[in-house]
Scaffold this motif. Structure first.
Motif, PDB file in Angstrom:
ATOM      1  N   ALA A  24       0.822  -1.211   0.000  1.00 60.66           N
ATOM      2  CA  ALA A  24       0.000   0.000   0.000  1.00 60.66           C
ATOM      3  C   ALA A  24       0.856   1.261   0.000  1.00 60.66           C
ATOM      4  O   ALA A  24       0.555   2.244  -0.695  1.00 60.66           O
ATOM      5  N   HIS A  25       1.955   1.248   0.751  1.00 59.62           N
ATOM      6  CA  HIS A  25       2.823   2.423   0.800  1.00 59.62           C
ATOM      7  C   HIS A  25       3.482   2.682  -0.553  1.00 59.62           C
ATOM      8  O   HIS A  25       3.590   3.837  -0.993  1.00 59.62           O
ATOM      9  N   LEU A  75      15.089  -3.487  -1.071  1.00 58.34           N
ATOM     10  CA  LEU A  75      14.728  -3.193   0.313  1.00 58.34           C
ATOM     11  C   LEU A  75      14.700  -1.683   0.564  1.00 58.34           C
ATOM     12  O   LEU A  75      13.821  -1.168   1.285  1.00 58.34           O
ATOM     13  N   ALA A  76      15.639  -0.951  -0.049  1.00 58.69           N
ATOM     14  CA  ALA A  76      15.660   0.506   0.109  1.00 58.69           C
ATOM     15  C   ALA A  76      14.422   1.140  -0.513  1.00 58.69           C
ATOM     16  O   ALA A  76      13.847   2.101   0.036  1.00 58.69           O
ATOM     17  N   VAL A  83       8.771   4.856   4.868  1.00 56.57           N
ATOM     18  CA  VAL A  83       9.163   6.048   5.630  1.00 56.57           C
ATOM     19  C   VAL A  83       8.533   7.301   5.035  1.00 56.57           C
ATOM     20  O   VAL A  83       8.106   8.221   5.760  1.00 56.57           O
ATOM     21  N   ALA A  84       8.450   7.350   3.686  1.00 54.45           N
ATOM     22  CA  ALA A  84       7.912   8.544   3.030  1.00 54.45           C
ATOM     23  C   ALA A  84       6.446   8.765   3.371  1.00 54.45           C
ATOM     24  O   ALA A  84       5.983   9.911   3.491  1.00 54.45           O
ATOM     25  N   ALA A  86       5.073   8.106   6.127  1.00 50.90           N
ATOM     26  CA  ALA A  86       4.891   8.306   7.572  1.00 50.90           C
ATOM     27  C   ALA A  86       4.791   9.778   7.932  1.00 50.90           C
ATOM     28  O   ALA A  86       4.845  10.124   9.114  1.00 50.90           O
ATOM     29  N   GLY A  87       4.683  10.648   6.941  1.00 48.00           N
ATOM     30  CA  GLY A  87       4.553  12.068   7.200  1.00 48.00           C
ATOM     31  C   GLY A  87       5.815  12.848   6.958  1.00 48.00           C
ATOM     32  O   GLY A  87       5.823  14.081   7.091  1.00 48.00           O
ATOM     33  N   LEU A  88       6.923  12.159   6.605  1.00 47.49           N
ATOM     34  CA  LEU A  88       8.175  12.862   6.340  1.00 47.49           C
ATOM     35  C   LEU A  88       8.205  13.479   4.949  1.00 47.49           C
ATOM     36  O   LEU A  88       9.084  14.284   4.648  1.00 47.49           O
ATOM     37  N   LEU A  89       7.273  13.075   4.097  1.00 53.06           N
ATOM     38  CA  LEU A  89       7.246  13.578   2.728  1.00 53.06           C
ATOM     39  C   LEU A  89       5.839  14.071   2.412  1.00 53.06           C
ATOM     40  O   LEU A  89       4.853  13.392   2.727  1.00 53.06           O
ATOM     41  N   ASP A  90       5.776  15.243   1.820  1.00 50.90           N
ATOM     42  CA  ASP A  90       4.489  15.803   1.420  1.00 50.90           C
ATOM     43  C   ASP A  90       4.055  15.130   0.125  1.00 50.90           C
ATOM     44  O   ASP A  90       4.594  15.412  -0.949  1.00 50.90           O
TER      45      ASP A  90
END
Length: 206
Positions: A24-25, A75-76, A83-84, A86-90
Motif C-alpha cells: 500500500a505504501h 529493500l531501500a 518512511v515517506a 509516515a509524514g516525512l514527505l508531502d
C-alpha cells in the motif's frame, strides 16, 4: 505438532500484514509521483518480485555479491516508501528527484530481475588430469614369406657323335694353327653348321 503449526501460522500472518502495508505504501508513493491507474499497482509488484528474486539467489549460495546488491536496492525502495508515507514527505507536492526515481524504477527492476534470473552460477569444476601414457612401440608387421624360386631345370645333354667330335678337333686345330688362338663356340658352330646346343656340347669335348 500444534505448536509448530501455530508458529508457522503466526509467521505467515505477520508476513502477509507486512507485505500488505508495504504494498500500500509503494502504491501511494507511485500515485503521488504521477503514476495513476494500473501503473501505480504495478510498482509494488515490481519491488516485491525483485526482493524475492534477490532472496532466492542468496539462498542458492551462488552470486552472493550481485544478490546482496539487488536485495539492498529493493529493500531501500520498499523501506523508503514506508518512511515517506509516515509524514516525512508531502505526498501532495513530491520533489522532482522522486518523480524521476519512480519513473526510472521499471528499467532498474527489469535489469536486476534479468541478471538474477538468467545469470548462470559459476561451478567450480576441476579439470580432469589425464595421465600421460607412454605409447608402446609398434611392432613392424613381418613381411610375407616369399615363395621359393625353383631353379630352372637343367637342359639334358645333347648327344654328340664321336665322329663329329673328331672332326671338330681337326677344325679347332686348324683354326689354332692359322690364328694362334683357340676356336670359340660361335666360330665352331659356323664351321660345322650345327645348332647352338650341339656346338656347345662339342666345345665341351675339345
Amino acid at each position: 505438532m500444534r505448536t509448530h503449526l501455530a508458529r508457522v501460522d503466526a509467521v505467515l500472518v505477520q508476513a502477509f500484514i507486512a507485505a500488505a502495508l508495504s504494498f500500500a505504501h509503494l502504491h501511494d508513493v507511485a500515485v503521488a509521483a504521477g503514476q495513476d491507474g494500473w501503473k501505480a499497482w504495478a510498482y509494488p509488484v515490481s519491488v516485491d518480485l525483485l526482493l524475492v528474486a534477490a532472496w532466492r539467489r542468496l539462498r542458492s549460495g551462488h552470486g552472493k555479491a550481485a544478490a546482496w546488491c539487488w536485495f539492498v536496492i529493493a529493500l531501500a525502495a520498499s523501506l523508503g516508501a514506508n518512511v515517506a508515507t509516515a509524514g516525512l514527505l508531502d505526498l501532495g507536492n513530491v520533489p522532482a528527484w522522486l518523480r524521476i526515481l519512480v519513473a526510472g524504477w521499471p528499467a532498474i527492476a527489469f535489469l536486476g530481475g534479468t541478471l538474477l534470473a538468467h545469470t548462470a552460477p559459476k561451478t567450480d569444476t576441476e579439470p580432469e588430469v589425464i595421465e600421460d601414457q607412454e605409447d608402446e612401440p609398434e611392432t613392424a608387421p613381418e613381411p610375407p614369406a616369399q615363395p621359393a624360386i625353383e631353379a630352372p631345370p637343367q637342359p639334358s645333354p645333347v648327344p654328340v657323335p664321336s665322329a663329329l667330335v673328331d672332326h671338330a678337333r681337326k677344325v679347332a686345330a686348324e683354326h689354332h694353327a692359322r690364328t694362334g688362338v683357340p676356336i670359340d663356340t660361335p666360330t665352331l658352330r659356323a664351321r660345322l653348321g650345327v645348332p647352338a646346343p650341339m656346338a656347345e656340347a662339342i666345345a665341351a669335348h675339345l
